[in-house]
Write an enzyme that holds these catalytic residues in place. Structure first.
Site, PDB file in Angstrom:
ATOM      1  NE  ARG A  34     -15.500  -7.079  17.457  1.00  0.00           N
ATOM      2  CZ  ARG A  34     -15.242  -8.102  17.551  1.00  0.00           C
ATOM      3  NH1 ARG A  34     -16.003  -8.547  16.822  1.00  0.00           N
ATOM      4  NH2 ARG A  34     -13.854  -8.349  17.875  1.00  0.00           N
ATOM      5  CG  ASN A  80      -6.740   1.625  13.532  1.00  0.00           C
ATOM      6  OD1 ASN A  80      -5.608   2.112  13.929  1.00  0.00           O
ATOM      7  ND2 ASN A  80      -8.029   1.636  14.397  1.00  0.00           N
ATOM      8  CE1 TYR A 147      -0.610  -7.853  13.088  1.00  0.00           C
ATOM      9  CE2 TYR A 147       1.186  -8.345  12.612  1.00  0.00           C
ATOM     10  CZ  TYR A 147       0.214  -7.346  12.652  1.00  0.00           C
ATOM     11  OH  TYR A 147      -0.189  -5.724  13.330  1.00  0.00           O
ATOM     12  N   PRO A 177       4.310   0.470  10.796  1.00  0.00           N
ATOM     13  CG  PRO A 177       2.798   1.299  12.627  1.00  0.00           C
ATOM     14  CD  PRO A 177       2.519   0.726  11.571  1.00  0.00           C
ATOM     15  CB  THR A 180       2.886   1.236  17.899  1.00  0.00           C
ATOM     16  OG1 THR A 180       3.306   1.178  16.785  1.00  0.00           O
ATOM     17  CG2 THR A 180       2.317   2.065  18.421  1.00  0.00           C
TER      18      THR A 180
END
Length: 240
Positions: A34, A80, A147, A177, A180
Protein backbone atom coordinates in the site's frame (compact mmCIF):
# COMPACT_ATOMS: atom_id res chain seq x y z
CA UNK A 1 8.86 -17.68 -20.33
CA UNK A 2 9.86 -16.17 -17.00
CA UNK A 3 8.26 -17.59 -13.89
CA UNK A 4 5.92 -15.12 -12.20
CA UNK A 5 6.12 -14.31 -8.49
CA UNK A 6 3.94 -12.16 -6.24
CA UNK A 7 5.59 -10.67 -3.14
CA UNK A 8 3.45 -8.99 -0.49
CA UNK A 9 4.83 -6.13 1.56
CA UNK A 10 7.31 -5.64 -1.26
CA UNK A 11 8.22 -2.05 -0.37
CA UNK A 12 9.42 -2.92 3.14
CA UNK A 13 12.96 -3.82 4.12
CA UNK A 14 12.62 -7.59 3.83
CA UNK A 15 10.21 -7.30 0.89
CA UNK A 16 12.76 -5.32 -1.08
CA UNK A 17 15.46 -7.89 -0.37
CA UNK A 18 13.19 -10.76 -1.45
CA UNK A 19 12.18 -8.89 -4.60
CA UNK A 20 15.82 -8.19 -5.45
CA UNK A 21 16.72 -11.84 -4.99
CA UNK A 22 13.88 -13.18 -7.13
CA UNK A 23 14.57 -10.65 -9.89
CA UNK A 24 18.23 -11.70 -9.87
CA UNK A 25 17.08 -15.31 -10.22
CA UNK A 26 15.16 -14.42 -13.37
CA UNK A 27 11.59 -14.26 -12.10
CA UNK A 28 9.10 -11.57 -13.03
CA UNK A 29 8.00 -10.06 -9.70
CA UNK A 30 4.72 -8.35 -8.90
CA UNK A 31 5.17 -6.34 -5.72
CA UNK A 32 2.03 -5.81 -3.65
CA UNK A 33 2.05 -3.01 -1.09
CA UNK A 34 0.00 0.00 0.00
CA UNK A 35 3.12 2.21 -0.01
CA UNK A 36 2.79 3.90 -3.40
CA UNK A 37 5.98 5.93 -3.05
CA UNK A 38 7.95 2.89 -1.96
CA UNK A 39 6.74 0.85 -4.92
CA UNK A 40 7.51 3.69 -7.32
CA UNK A 41 11.10 3.72 -6.10
CA UNK A 42 11.46 0.02 -6.94
CA UNK A 43 10.71 0.43 -10.64
CA UNK A 44 13.01 -1.66 -12.83
CA UNK A 45 12.83 -4.21 -15.63
CA UNK A 46 10.98 -7.31 -14.57
CA UNK A 47 9.15 -5.63 -11.67
CA UNK A 48 5.47 -4.72 -11.69
CA UNK A 49 4.12 -2.54 -8.89
CA UNK A 50 0.66 -3.37 -7.55
CA UNK A 51 -0.85 -0.89 -5.12
CA UNK A 52 -2.91 -3.00 -2.73
CA UNK A 53 -4.20 -2.72 0.83
CA UNK A 54 -3.58 -6.26 2.05
CA UNK A 55 -6.00 -5.84 4.96
CA UNK A 56 -8.85 -5.57 2.44
CA UNK A 57 -9.96 -8.88 0.89
CA UNK A 58 -11.58 -7.09 -2.05
CA UNK A 59 -8.28 -5.35 -2.86
CA UNK A 60 -6.48 -8.69 -2.74
CA UNK A 61 -9.04 -10.33 -5.03
CA UNK A 62 -8.76 -7.49 -7.53
CA UNK A 63 -4.95 -7.59 -7.48
CA UNK A 64 -4.83 -11.32 -8.24
CA UNK A 65 -7.49 -11.01 -10.94
CA UNK A 66 -5.19 -8.48 -12.59
CA UNK A 67 -2.20 -10.81 -12.21
CA UNK A 68 -4.18 -13.56 -13.92
CA UNK A 69 -5.26 -11.26 -16.73
CA UNK A 70 -1.84 -9.76 -17.41
CA UNK A 71 0.49 -12.67 -16.60
CA UNK A 72 -1.66 -15.66 -17.43
CA UNK A 73 -1.05 -17.30 -14.05
CA UNK A 74 1.30 -17.42 -11.08
CA UNK A 75 4.21 -19.64 -10.11
CA UNK A 76 5.32 -18.22 -6.75
CA UNK A 77 3.69 -16.40 -3.84
CA UNK A 78 5.74 -14.93 -0.99
CA UNK A 79 3.56 -13.79 1.91
CA UNK A 80 5.96 -11.31 3.46
CA UNK A 81 3.65 -8.48 4.59
CA UNK A 82 3.63 -8.13 8.35
CA UNK A 83 3.90 -5.88 11.34
CA UNK A 84 4.39 -6.15 15.10
CA UNK A 85 2.00 -4.14 17.26
CA UNK A 86 3.48 -3.66 20.70
CA UNK A 87 0.66 -3.29 23.23
CA UNK A 88 1.13 -5.76 26.07
CA UNK A 89 -1.21 -8.30 27.52
CA UNK A 90 -3.75 -7.86 29.13
CA UNK A 91 -4.13 -4.35 27.68
CA UNK A 92 -4.37 -5.27 23.98
CA UNK A 93 -7.51 -3.71 22.54
CA UNK A 94 -9.92 -5.66 20.37
CA UNK A 95 -9.14 -3.29 17.49
CA UNK A 96 -5.38 -3.90 17.79
CA UNK A 97 -5.87 -7.66 17.93
CA UNK A 98 -7.97 -7.52 14.77
CA UNK A 99 -5.40 -5.32 13.03
CA UNK A 100 -2.51 -7.61 14.00
CA UNK A 101 -4.28 -10.70 12.73
CA UNK A 102 -5.46 -8.92 9.58
CA UNK A 103 -1.99 -7.80 8.51
CA UNK A 104 -0.03 -10.91 9.47
CA UNK A 105 -2.46 -13.79 8.99
CA UNK A 106 -5.64 -12.86 7.15
CA UNK A 107 -3.72 -11.19 4.32
CA UNK A 108 -1.69 -14.38 3.80
CA UNK A 109 -4.85 -16.51 3.94
CA UNK A 110 -6.64 -14.46 1.29
CA UNK A 111 -3.54 -14.23 -0.91
CA UNK A 112 -3.13 -18.02 -0.78
CA UNK A 113 -6.77 -18.49 -1.76
CA UNK A 114 -6.34 -16.26 -4.78
CA UNK A 115 -2.86 -17.50 -5.73
CA UNK A 116 -3.64 -21.22 -5.72
CA UNK A 117 -6.29 -20.69 -8.39
CA UNK A 118 -3.67 -19.02 -10.60
CA UNK A 119 -1.14 -21.82 -9.98
CA UNK A 120 -3.23 -24.70 -11.30
CA UNK A 121 -2.02 -25.87 -14.69
CA UNK A 122 1.37 -24.13 -14.48
CA UNK A 123 4.53 -26.11 -15.25
CA UNK A 124 6.80 -27.48 -12.57
CA UNK A 125 6.46 -27.22 -8.80
CA UNK A 126 4.79 -24.01 -7.79
CA UNK A 127 5.80 -22.38 -4.51
CA UNK A 128 4.23 -20.56 -1.59
CA UNK A 129 6.65 -19.17 0.98
CA UNK A 130 5.21 -17.66 4.15
CA UNK A 131 7.43 -15.36 6.20
CA UNK A 132 6.70 -16.33 9.78
CA UNK A 133 8.75 -15.47 12.88
CA UNK A 134 10.88 -17.09 15.52
CA UNK A 135 8.52 -15.31 17.90
CA UNK A 136 5.96 -18.04 17.31
CA UNK A 137 8.28 -20.48 19.15
CA UNK A 138 10.75 -18.57 21.34
CA UNK A 139 8.94 -17.17 24.36
CA UNK A 140 12.03 -15.60 25.93
CA UNK A 141 11.96 -12.55 23.65
CA UNK A 142 9.81 -9.43 23.75
CA UNK A 143 7.17 -10.30 21.15
CA UNK A 144 3.61 -9.71 22.39
CA UNK A 145 1.09 -12.58 22.33
CA UNK A 146 -1.11 -11.37 19.48
CA UNK A 147 1.96 -11.12 17.23
CA UNK A 148 3.04 -14.64 18.19
CA UNK A 149 -0.46 -15.97 17.57
CA UNK A 150 -0.64 -14.39 14.11
CA UNK A 151 2.61 -16.07 13.05
CA UNK A 152 1.70 -19.43 14.58
CA UNK A 153 -1.57 -19.30 12.64
CA UNK A 154 0.41 -18.67 9.46
CA UNK A 155 2.51 -21.77 10.11
CA UNK A 156 -0.60 -23.89 10.63
CA UNK A 157 -1.87 -22.60 7.29
CA UNK A 158 1.47 -23.59 5.74
CA UNK A 159 1.14 -27.18 6.92
CA UNK A 160 -2.50 -27.50 5.90
CA UNK A 161 -1.92 -26.19 2.38
CA UNK A 162 1.23 -28.27 1.96
CA UNK A 163 -0.72 -31.45 2.69
CA UNK A 164 -3.78 -30.34 0.74
CA UNK A 165 -1.91 -29.52 -2.48
CA UNK A 166 1.03 -31.94 -2.41
CA UNK A 167 -0.26 -33.98 -5.35
CA UNK A 168 -0.94 -30.78 -7.28
CA UNK A 169 2.79 -29.99 -7.00
CA UNK A 170 2.29 -26.84 -4.95
CA UNK A 171 4.95 -26.70 -2.25
CA UNK A 172 4.25 -24.57 0.81
CA UNK A 173 6.83 -23.67 3.45
CA UNK A 174 7.35 -21.11 6.20
CA UNK A 175 10.55 -19.29 7.03
CA UNK A 176 10.71 -18.19 10.67
CA UNK A 177 13.56 -15.72 11.17
CA UNK A 178 14.74 -14.34 14.49
CA UNK A 179 16.10 -10.78 14.83
CA UNK A 180 16.41 -9.38 11.31
CA UNK A 181 17.39 -5.76 10.66
CA UNK A 182 14.27 -4.18 9.16
CA UNK A 183 12.26 -1.00 9.85
CA UNK A 184 10.34 -3.01 12.50
CA UNK A 185 13.35 -2.45 14.75
CA UNK A 186 11.87 0.99 15.31
CA UNK A 187 8.85 -0.34 17.25
CA UNK A 188 10.88 -1.13 20.40
CA UNK A 189 13.15 0.88 22.65
CA UNK A 190 16.90 0.89 22.15
CA UNK A 191 17.35 -0.96 25.43
CA UNK A 192 14.95 -3.77 24.51
CA UNK A 193 16.46 -4.04 21.04
CA UNK A 194 20.02 -4.21 22.39
CA UNK A 195 19.05 -6.94 24.85
CA UNK A 196 17.39 -8.99 22.11
CA UNK A 197 20.37 -8.67 19.74
CA UNK A 198 22.71 -9.63 22.58
CA UNK A 199 20.96 -13.02 22.70
CA UNK A 200 21.94 -13.74 19.09
CA UNK A 201 24.93 -16.15 19.03
CA UNK A 202 26.73 -14.21 16.29
CA UNK A 203 26.39 -10.98 18.26
CA UNK A 204 24.37 -9.19 15.60
CA UNK A 205 20.99 -9.25 13.92
CA UNK A 206 20.52 -11.06 10.65
CA UNK A 207 20.29 -9.12 7.39
CA UNK A 208 17.30 -9.10 5.02
CA UNK A 209 19.43 -10.43 2.17
CA UNK A 210 20.29 -13.50 4.26
CA UNK A 211 16.62 -14.34 4.75
CA UNK A 212 15.90 -13.54 1.10
CA UNK A 213 18.53 -16.09 0.09
CA UNK A 214 16.49 -18.79 1.82
CA UNK A 215 13.40 -17.64 -0.06
CA UNK A 216 15.40 -17.90 -3.27
CA UNK A 217 16.47 -21.43 -2.34
CA UNK A 218 12.92 -22.60 -1.67
CA UNK A 219 11.68 -20.98 -4.89
CA UNK A 220 14.47 -22.62 -6.91
CA UNK A 221 14.34 -26.24 -8.19
CA UNK A 222 16.40 -27.23 -5.14
CA UNK A 223 13.35 -26.44 -3.03
CA UNK A 224 10.96 -28.61 -5.01
CA UNK A 225 11.07 -31.48 -2.50
CA UNK A 226 10.53 -29.32 0.58
CA UNK A 227 6.92 -28.75 1.63
CA UNK A 228 5.11 -28.37 4.94
CA UNK A 229 8.22 -27.22 6.77
CA UNK A 230 8.82 -24.32 9.14
CA UNK A 231 12.47 -23.35 8.63
CA UNK A 232 13.82 -21.59 11.71
CA UNK A 233 16.64 -19.08 11.12
CA UNK A 234 18.20 -17.87 14.37
CA UNK A 235 21.95 -18.60 14.26
CA UNK A 236 21.36 -21.60 16.58
CA UNK A 237 20.06 -19.45 19.41
CA UNK A 238 17.25 -21.75 20.55
CA UNK A 239 18.84 -25.17 20.22
CA UNK A 240 18.16 -27.13 23.41
Amino acid sequence: MNRVAAVTGAAGGLGRAITTRLLADGLHVIGLDRDAAGLEGMAREGFTACLCDLTQPDDIAAAFRDIGATQGGLDVLVNNAGTCLMSEFPDISAAELDQQMSVNFSSAFHCCQAAVKLMFGRDGVRKIVNISSNGAYNFDVFDPPHYRASKAAMDTLTKDLARRYARDKIAVNSIAPAMTETPLFGVVSEEVLAAAIAQMPHGHAMQPAEVAAWVGFLVSPAGDISSGNVIVLNQGRDVR
